[in-house]
Design an enzyme around this catalytic site. Structure first.
Site, PDB file in Angstrom:
ATOM      1  N   ASP A 118      53.322  33.032  37.199  1.00  0.00           N
ATOM      2  CA  ASP A 118      53.275  31.726  37.849  1.00  0.00           C
ATOM      3  C   ASP A 118      54.688  31.134  37.794  1.00  0.00           C
ATOM      4  O   ASP A 118      55.511  31.558  36.975  1.00  0.00           O
ATOM      5  CB  ASP A 118      52.273  30.854  37.087  1.00  0.00           C
ATOM      6  CG  ASP A 118      52.321  29.402  37.505  1.00  0.00           C
ATOM      7  OD1 ASP A 118      52.229  29.134  38.713  1.00  0.00           O
ATOM      8  OD2 ASP A 118      52.461  28.532  36.622  1.00  0.00           O
ATOM      9  N   LEU A 119      54.974  30.148  38.643  1.00  0.00           N
ATOM     10  CA  LEU A 119      56.292  29.522  38.621  1.00  0.00           C
ATOM     11  C   LEU A 119      56.311  28.224  37.825  1.00  0.00           C
ATOM     12  O   LEU A 119      56.774  28.181  36.701  1.00  0.00           O
ATOM     13  CB  LEU A 119      56.788  29.288  40.062  1.00  0.00           C
ATOM     14  CG  LEU A 119      57.209  30.540  40.851  1.00  0.00           C
ATOM     15  CD1 LEU A 119      57.637  30.172  42.265  1.00  0.00           C
ATOM     16  CD2 LEU A 119      58.332  31.284  40.142  1.00  0.00           C
ATOM     17  N   ASP A 120      55.771  27.152  38.412  1.00  0.00           N
ATOM     18  CA  ASP A 120      55.841  25.837  37.775  1.00  0.00           C
ATOM     19  C   ASP A 120      55.118  25.819  36.434  1.00  0.00           C
ATOM     20  O   ASP A 120      53.953  26.210  36.327  1.00  0.00           O
ATOM     21  CB  ASP A 120      55.229  24.780  38.700  1.00  0.00           C
ATOM     22  CG  ASP A 120      56.035  24.603  39.976  1.00  0.00           C
ATOM     23  OD1 ASP A 120      57.077  23.947  39.927  1.00  0.00           O
ATOM     24  OD2 ASP A 120      55.605  25.159  41.009  1.00  0.00           O
ATOM     25  N   GLY A 154      51.339  28.674  43.602  1.00  0.00           N
ATOM     26  CA  GLY A 154      50.696  27.795  44.566  1.00  0.00           C
ATOM     27  C   GLY A 154      51.661  27.336  45.638  1.00  0.00           C
ATOM     28  O   GLY A 154      51.245  26.845  46.692  1.00  0.00           O
ATOM     29  N   LYS A 165      44.451  33.140  42.849  1.00  0.00           N
ATOM     30  CA  LYS A 165      45.556  34.081  42.611  1.00  0.00           C
ATOM     31  C   LYS A 165      45.031  35.487  42.322  1.00  0.00           C
ATOM     32  O   LYS A 165      45.681  36.481  42.652  1.00  0.00           O
ATOM     33  CB  LYS A 165      46.430  33.594  41.461  1.00  0.00           C
ATOM     34  CG  LYS A 165      47.235  32.341  41.795  1.00  0.00           C
ATOM     35  CD  LYS A 165      48.134  31.922  40.650  1.00  0.00           C
ATOM     36  CE  LYS A 165      48.915  30.666  41.002  1.00  0.00           C
ATOM     37  NZ  LYS A 165      49.828  30.223  39.934  1.00  0.00           N
ATOM     38  N   ASN A 217      44.762  26.511  38.119  1.00  0.00           N
ATOM     39  CA  ASN A 217      44.798  27.497  39.200  1.00  0.00           C
ATOM     40  C   ASN A 217      45.206  28.891  38.727  1.00  0.00           C
ATOM     41  O   ASN A 217      45.269  29.823  39.526  1.00  0.00           O
ATOM     42  CB  ASN A 217      45.732  27.033  40.328  1.00  0.00           C
ATOM     43  CG  ASN A 217      47.175  26.896  39.888  1.00  0.00           C
ATOM     44  OD1 ASN A 217      47.466  26.649  38.720  1.00  0.00           O
ATOM     45  ND2 ASN A 217      48.092  27.057  40.826  1.00  0.00           N
TER      46      ASN A 217
END
Length: 289
Positions: free
Chosen positions: A29-31, A64, A215, A241
């Site tokens: 994931d990024l954030d 996302g 995801k 998420n």
């Protein structure tokens, strides 16, 4: 919860010595996970991921965010793997044609319903988008960094007339104290047609995608084209998420700064948060880098 990272790392080193069948697909994931509190990839995290790739592992971004708001991180990490955007609604090989590409949209009538109920839902703005374009209902909320665009014109104004195609994703911003109640209201009204997710990181953003899109859905698509099995996946996340992705992975890791819900389904939790390179620290031990 199972073996410790140190124990797993020792075992992993042994298996790497006897063959390549233990190479991992690292889903990130990024954030709130790969990115620190300033929404950047630190030098330590970048070096760790590069070392993992050099050792034969694969790194796949699962975010996302739309592609235009995440391609800089894909390029910074010099990835060549498929990418998962919009929480799984878009699976693609950036800037290339790929037989496995998939983009799933939902009916634009839901966007018009949201526009009609914007005030009651206490929303600051509504933005509908697909891979390359976006529309926002109030240009006063346009932000160059957030939308990864130098400017917005009336052509980007979200109205019944301008949104001519079904969107891949809709972003909704409300005040932090309202996000939970807005999310529940959306699920009650539109839950039979869409999924509602919360972005990680500092911005109180809700994302709406087609029903059944998570995801994990994107990872399944990626697995069809790479030489990995489901049990080869180690996934990192911090938010609601990411729940399905961590449950789908062979080894799911929640960030120390992650939600309680995510931690409850994870195989393990990083010792440090994203602000202290928690993912990089965990990978270094887990993969014996």
């Amino acid at each position: 919860m199972g073996s410790t990272p140190d124990e797993v790392g020792v075992a992993y080193k042994y298996f790497n010595e006897v063959g390549d069948f233990m190479k991992k697909l690292i889903a990130i994931d990024l954030d709130g996970t790969t990115l620190n509190q300033d929404s950047v990839i630190t030098e330590k995290t970048a070096k760790t991921l590069h070392r993992a790739i050099e050792d034969g592992h694969s790194v796949v971004i699962a975010t996302g965010r739309p592609y235009r708001m995440s391609k800089n991180f894909y390029q910074e990490l010099q990835l060549t793997t498929p990418m998962i955007n919009f929480n799984g609604a878009l699976v693609h090989l950036p800037e290339q044609k790929w037989a496995g590409e998939q983009e799933i949209s939902f009916n634009r009538s839901i966007v018009f319903d949201l526009l009609a109920e914007k005030k009651n839902l206490k929303l600051d703005f509504i933005a509908a988008e697909n891979r390359e374009t976006f529309f926002i209902d109030d240009l006063n909320f346009f932000d160059q960094h957030f939308f990864a665009s130098d400017f917005a014109t009336n052509d980007n104004l979200l109205t019944v007339n301008t949104l001519q195609t079904n969107p891949t994703s809709v972003l909704l911003r409300s005040q932090p104290e309202n996000v939970g109640s807005v999310s529940e209201e959306l699920k009650q009204q539109f839950g039979h047609e869409v999924e509602v997710n919360t972005w990680g990181g500092p911005k109180p953003i809700l994302e709406v995608v087609a029903k059944g899109i998570q995801k994990a859905h994107g990872l399944k698509r990626v697995l069809e084209s790479v030489h990995h099995k489901q049990e080869d996946i180690i996934a990192f996340g911090d938010e609601h998420n990411d729940v399905e992705m961590l449950k789908f992975a062979g080894w799911g890791v929640a960030m120390a700064n992650g939600t309680d819900q995510l931690k409850s389904v994870a195989n393990d939790i990083t010792e440090m948060p994203n602000s202290e390179d928690g993912m990089a620290d965990y990978l270094t031990k887990y993969l014996d880098l």
